[in-house]
Design an enzyme around this catalytic site. Structure first.
Site, mmCIF file in Angstrom:
data_model
loop_
_atom_site.group_PDB
_atom_site.id
_atom_site.type_symbol
_atom_site.label_atom_id
_atom_site.label_comp_id
_atom_site.label_asym_id
_atom_site.label_seq_id
_atom_site.Cartn_x
_atom_site.Cartn_y
_atom_site.Cartn_z
ATOM 1 N N ASP A 557 0.869 -1.178 0.000
ATOM 2 C CA ASP A 557 0.000 0.000 0.000
ATOM 3 C C ASP A 557 0.914 1.240 0.000
ATOM 4 O O ASP A 557 2.125 1.127 0.141
ATOM 5 C CB ASP A 557 -0.842 -0.093 1.286
ATOM 6 C CG ASP A 557 -1.914 0.967 1.389
ATOM 7 O OD1 ASP A 557 -2.270 1.567 0.365
ATOM 8 O OD2 ASP A 557 -2.402 1.191 2.516
ATOM 9 N N GLU A 560 2.736 5.156 -3.835
ATOM 10 C CA GLU A 560 2.754 6.190 -4.902
ATOM 11 C C GLU A 560 4.098 6.898 -4.994
ATOM 12 O O GLU A 560 4.476 7.255 -6.121
ATOM 13 C CB GLU A 560 1.628 7.184 -4.659
ATOM 14 C CG GLU A 560 0.231 6.589 -4.772
ATOM 15 C CD GLU A 560 -0.168 5.723 -3.582
ATOM 16 O OE1 GLU A 560 0.421 5.931 -2.498
ATOM 17 O OE2 GLU A 560 -1.030 4.854 -3.724
ATOM 18 N N ASP A 637 -9.158 4.159 -1.590
ATOM 19 C CA ASP A 637 -10.080 4.530 -0.507
ATOM 20 C C ASP A 637 -11.396 5.106 -1.013
ATOM 21 O O ASP A 637 -11.604 6.318 -0.995
ATOM 22 C CB ASP A 637 -9.390 5.532 0.419
ATOM 23 C CG ASP A 637 -8.161 4.925 1.053
ATOM 24 O OD1 ASP A 637 -7.984 3.696 0.954
ATOM 25 O OD2 ASP A 637 -7.366 5.677 1.638
HETATM 26 C C1 NOJ Z 1 -4.596 3.247 2.892
HETATM 27 C C2 NOJ Z 1 -5.254 2.131 2.128
HETATM 28 O O1 NOJ Z 1 -5.820 2.627 0.956
HETATM 29 C C3 NOJ Z 1 -6.269 1.454 3.016
HETATM 30 O O2 NOJ Z 1 -6.867 0.411 2.308
HETATM 31 C C4 NOJ Z 1 -5.603 0.943 4.258
HETATM 32 O O3 NOJ Z 1 -6.553 0.363 5.104
HETATM 33 C C5 NOJ Z 1 -4.913 2.084 4.978
HETATM 34 N N1 NOJ Z 1 -3.983 2.708 4.087
HETATM 35 C C6 NOJ Z 1 -4.173 1.627 6.240
HETATM 36 O O4 NOJ Z 1 -3.152 0.787 5.904
#
Ligand code: NOJ
Length: 983
Positions: A557, A560, A637
């Site tokens: 995650d 970017e 998200d």
């Molecule tokens: C951002 C991610 O997009 C999300 O899915 C994740 O739960 C959080 N980071 C925490 O790791």
């Protein structure tokens, strides 16, 4: 000291009440737009839009680029030459080396560089250590094949004066007509122009120049435009050339302006698709001109966009600069190989042969304008003519998607966070108790000891191995998150090694870059560095990342990279990477290098320690062209809101046609608490995401499917079971994607490229090559769906065989427990209908074949099976069959599609001997079968003396609008052998 009198107490109570009310009302969350640049705030985008405005508004505009004919050479499929850029109001030229490569596959590549920078003959400002060349390594990351140079490409000696023409491609049907002055190219297929470069004269390669510091007074006057008209032309507007400020950060821009831009037109093409990742419709919108159009270009600059908005050209987490244009029976495409921040303007113009024709016979041309901040001008051109030709050729270049492990295409259960190992075990047990299948449970960042990756919180995850053992009992897996930011805390072995081995991203001065992310102060591993990748590999060894076992996989995650205190929540552009490339040069590839390192690490851990490697599984948020080779992506998200559910479908379709089909969205929505109706509808849609994972933010209420209560839990369970029963079809579609680049869920234009009416449809889709057409409900309270049937063919309701006939739009009933889901005639669909706890437990289950008879009376479908986890399929350990039903003879046959047998073929076929077809269902069975009671079956190497056997047939006549159907129970044939059933 504060004293509280009565009135202040009243105020406090009122305030508390207000706060409680605020918490009860679901906040209408939306992106902080001001954190992200608009085109106007991004110097190079603003300059190039202004350049376009000038070029398009001035009738005497002369594009300042010319190909010097004396430099043109063509040898063995490669044309080289020098494009001269005329510097305004001087007699000077900038020399831009041009290379056009014609590939055997029919793909052409046009690359323009800058001679002075190739030679390193420039000076950088601020004493920067950055590389002087234009970034030329994007291909190292993105391109893996399809680059054999064409032996057949040839100069066409008929070229008109001032042009060079090359015939190329299959049967020499393609042609590139290169105009020398102003420089531009027309790409033709069978004599008809499909794509034009620099037709509108917007090409712009910003060459290097030294900053000349002007006296302050003069600068001010220039800014205020107190300049004589005659001087205006001489002066270029430098206001965005040098150090650039945004949101309290300054980009030092040591190379000054260096953007590349080009206009690419698609004459006659009304629809363009791709340029993922954005919300908004699959068919891209216009970005200039008011009305329903966007005002900013589509932006590609991988970013952690918190609470992203719907129907927007704003950038998101990943970038695929690949675009297709579609007109009736023709598809062409371009791939803009550039890893820097990129913007794409899209406009459409209509030309009509006859002004009184009221649009009849008029032709729409889509014009695009691509603008990147740095790097080479490097574009691949695909001339189709089918969507699959274009996607396949793009896939050949950037790689097809990975053939994933079977578990990874089943259902995943995630949340931020499962809080202890006992919690995980409890969720696992509850899925079983409620008979809901699932394959994978996920751990978000809280499992770590203080956000230090490769560690476990000893208080909450004291027994990770015991936890995984329980999961393994039902062939389930664990996925744990590992992010690229490494906590800056002395004594933490990972950061200590990162620093001592010098493997982190550097700041502009060449020191280790420090920023802020989940752990607080952090450093970022630089996966562009081979040494860093090697080190990263070591960290995943089972003996190093203790507590992980064979059934654990990884989630990458924030790659970017997300930097909470960085400009636009990411890395400063003047940061430095391996090889002294500036971050600006390679930003959009950064996320992919991290997943690549993890993928290699997972491979290595098995190779090193076990000698039986399984296919890695890595989920990524950030991606670029090529990431499809490494794992799955998800759309980040989203929110627990209906518009986000609706938007997920075009977003996932867009990924599929962009060569990255292993895509999903958080089922249920990440932020906020979904209503039960929304949750149920989301699972129904999620059952059709190639990557199906429920996920939720840490502040949300628990929402595992069994918590919803009835009827919701059952509805969700049904959706998940539908996914599981169709896993053989999904897996075969994934196999197809991994060998041809074909999307897994397919939009109308891809399946029916001759049907213009369907080109804008992006809320229904087909699954694989199976004619399975779904249109999940994405609106609150909706109980019916209008489904568009593009062709003259029979369609049947998947569940009750209700008959429809295209071409038309039909309304399919969709009460909450129903997914509008049809089967198109002419296909054969493989299923596994026995409910199990996980897909691993279905490995040796028998199959059901659903033969869907269409207007031709025939049907066909394929099945690919292997062990679903190892690489043994590369040595022949797989089954690949084609099933065909011939209406004329009423026979169903199974034939082998496998290539030559490999070392492991026999062993696998032996294992699979016991796997048989347990049922054949024929939907749309002919009425003539009404009196039939049995079918005759013959099987390769069959045991009965006559070589055939008879098995009962059950026929059900047509009832009202429902089709006749027939079923053969237990035909007893093996899935892996050749056989024939005569009805
Ligand atoms: C951002 C991610 O997009 C999300 O899915 C994740 O739960 C959080 N980071 C925490 O790791």
């Amino acid at each position: 000291m504060y004293y509280f009198d009565g009135s202040s107490r009243r105020w406090t109570s009122l305030l508390t009440l207000f706060c409680i009310l605020c918490l009860l009302i679901t906040p209408a969350v939306s992106v902080k737009r001001e954190n992200f640049k608009t085109c106007d705030q991004s110097g190079f985008c603003k300059r190039n839009r202004a350049y376009a405005d000038t070029a398009l508004s001035e009738s005497r505009w002369q594009a300042p680029y010319a190909l010097d004919p004396s430099t043109v050479k063509f040898d063995k499929g490669v044309l080289t030459g020098t494009v001269l850029k005329k510097i305004i109001n001087t007699n000077d030229n900038v020399r831009l080396p041009l290379k056009i490569t014609f590939h055997e596959s029919g793909t052409a590549r046009v690359t323009i560089d800058e001679e002075r920078r190739q030679k390193g003959d420039i000076e950088l400002r601020h004493g920067s250590k950055a590389r002087k060349e234009r970034y030329n390594e994007a291909e190292k990351w993105a391109i893996v094949g399809g680059t054999t140079v064409s032996a057949g490409a040839a100069l066409n000696s008929d070229a008109e004066k001032g042009t060079t023409r090359i015939m190329y491609g299959p049967g020499s049907k393609f042609e590139a007509v290169i105009r020398h002055e102003p420089y531009g190219i027309e790409f033709k297929r069978e004599g008809e122009t499909q794509i034009k470069f620099n037709d509108r004269g917007l090409m712009n390669v910003e060459h290097w120049r030294a900053k000349v510091d002007k006296p302050a007074e003069e600068q001010k006057e220039g800014d205020e435009a107190v300049v004589a008209e005659s001087d205006k032309e001489a002066a270029e507007d430098e206001s965005t050339w040098w150090d650039e400020k945004f949101g309290g950060n300054t980009d030092s821009k040591p190379k000054g302006p260096e953007a590349v831009a080009l206009d690419i037109s698609f004459p006659g093409y009304q629809n363009v698709y791709g340029a993922a990742e954005h919300t908004g419709p699959l068919s891209l919108k216009e970005t200039r001109g008011g009305d329903d159009k966007y005002t900013d270009p589509y932006r590609l600059y991988n970013s952690d966009v918190f609470e992203y908005e719907m129907d927007s050209p704003m950038t998101l987490y990943g970038s695929i600069p690949f675009m297709q244009a579609q007109k009736k029976n023709s598809n062409v495409g371009v791939f803009w190989l550039n890893a820097a921040e990129t913007w794409i303007d899209i406009t459409k113009s209509t030309t009509s042969a006859n002004p009184l024709s009221l649009g009849i016979g008029s032709e729409v041309t889509t014009q695009t304008h691509w603008i990147s901040e740095a790097g080479l001008l490097d574009v691949f051109v695909f001339l189709g003519p089918t969507p699959q030709d274009v996607i396949g050729a793009y896939g050949e270049l950037t790689g097809y998607s990975q053939l994933p492990q079977q578990f990874s295409i089943a259902y995943h259960q995630c949340r931020w966070n499962y809080v202890t190992d006992e919690d995980v075990k409890d969720v696992d047990r509850k899925f079983d108790k409620h008979r809901i299948p699932y394959d994978v449970i996920w751990l978000d960042i809280e499992y770590t000891d203080g956000k230090k990756y490769f560690t476990w919180d000893p208080m909450t995850f004291g027994d990770p191995i015991g936890m995984q053992k329980q999961l393994d009992d039902h062939e389930r897996k664990l996925v744990a998150i590992i992010d690229p930011h490494i906590k800056n805390e002395g004594g933490y072995h990972v950061v200590d090694e990162l620093k001592s081995k010098d493997l982190a991203i550097k700041n502009k001065d060449g020191n280790i870059y420090e920023g802020w992310c989940w752990p607080g102060s952090s450093h970022w591993v630089d996966c562009f560095s081979p040494k860093a990748r090697d080190w990263w590999k070591g960290l995943f060894r089972y003996d190093k990342f203790k507590g992980t076992g064979k059934n654990s996989f990884i989630w990458n995650d924030m790659n970017e990279p997300s930097v909470f205190n960085g400009p636009e929540t990411t890395s400063p552009k003047d940061n430095l990477h391996y090889g002294d490339w500036e971050h600006r040069d390679l930003h959009n590839i950064n996320g992919m290098t991290f997943v690549n390192a993890t993928y290699e690490a997972l491979l290595a851990r098995d190779k090193d320690e076990d000698k039986h490697p399984v296919r890695p599984f890595v989920l990524t948020r950030s991606f670029y062209s090529g990431s499809q080779r490494l794992g799955a992506m998800w759309t980040g998200d989203n929110q627990a809101a209906w518009p986000h559910l609706e938007a997920s479908i075009p977003m996932i379709l867009s990924m599929g046609i962009s060569g990255y089909p292993f895509a999903g969205a958080d089922v249920g929505g990440f932020f906020g608490n979904p209503s039960k109706e929304l949750l149920a509808r989301w699972y129904q849609a999620g059952a059709f995401y190639p990557f199906m994972r429920g996920h939720a933010h840490i502040d949300t209420r628990r929402r595992e499917p069994y918590l919803a209560g009835e009827p919701y839990t059952q509805i969700i369970a049904q959706a998940i079971r539908l996914r599981y029963s169709l896993l053989p079809a999904w897996y075969t579609a994934f196999h197809e994607a991994s060998t041809t680049g074909a999307p897994i869920v397919r939009p109308n234009y891809y399946v029916h490229p001759g049907d213009e009416k369907g080109f804008g449809i992006d809320d229904q889709f087909y699954l694989g090559s199976y004619g399975l057409l779904a249109k999940p409900v994405t609106r609150e309270g909706q109980e019916g769906q209008d489904m568009y049937l593009a062709d003259k063919e029979k369609y049947y309701d998947y569940f009750d065989y209700w008959m429809y006939e295209g071409p038309t739009t039909v309304t399919v009933a969709a009460p909450l427990d129903t997914i509008p889901f049809l089967m198109r005639g002419g296909h054969i669909i493989p299923r596994r209908d026995r409910p199990r706890r996980s897909s691993g437990l279905m490995k040796f289950d028998p199959l059901t074949l659903v033969v869907v008879i269409g207007n031709s009376g025939d049907a066909e479908g394929t099945l690919y099976l292997d062990d679903g986890e190892s690489f043994n399929y590369k040595e022949g350990a797989y089954i690949h069959r084609r099933f065909s039903y011939q209406g004329a003879t009423s026979t169903l046959t199974s034939e082998d599609l496998a290539a030559l047998p490999g070392k492991k073929t026999n062993e696998y076929l032996k294992q699979m001997e016991k796997v048989r077809v347990e049922k054949v269902i024929v939907v749309g069975a002919p009425q003539t079968w009404a009196g039939k009671t049995e079918v005759e079956i013959s099987e390769e190497g069959g045991k009965s003396s006559s070589g055939t056997k008879k098995v009962p047939l059950e026929f059900h006549g047509q009832e009202g609008g429902k089709a006749a159907w027939a079923v053969v129970r237990d035909p007893g044939v093996q899935i892996g052998s050749g056989w024939k059933i005569a009805f």
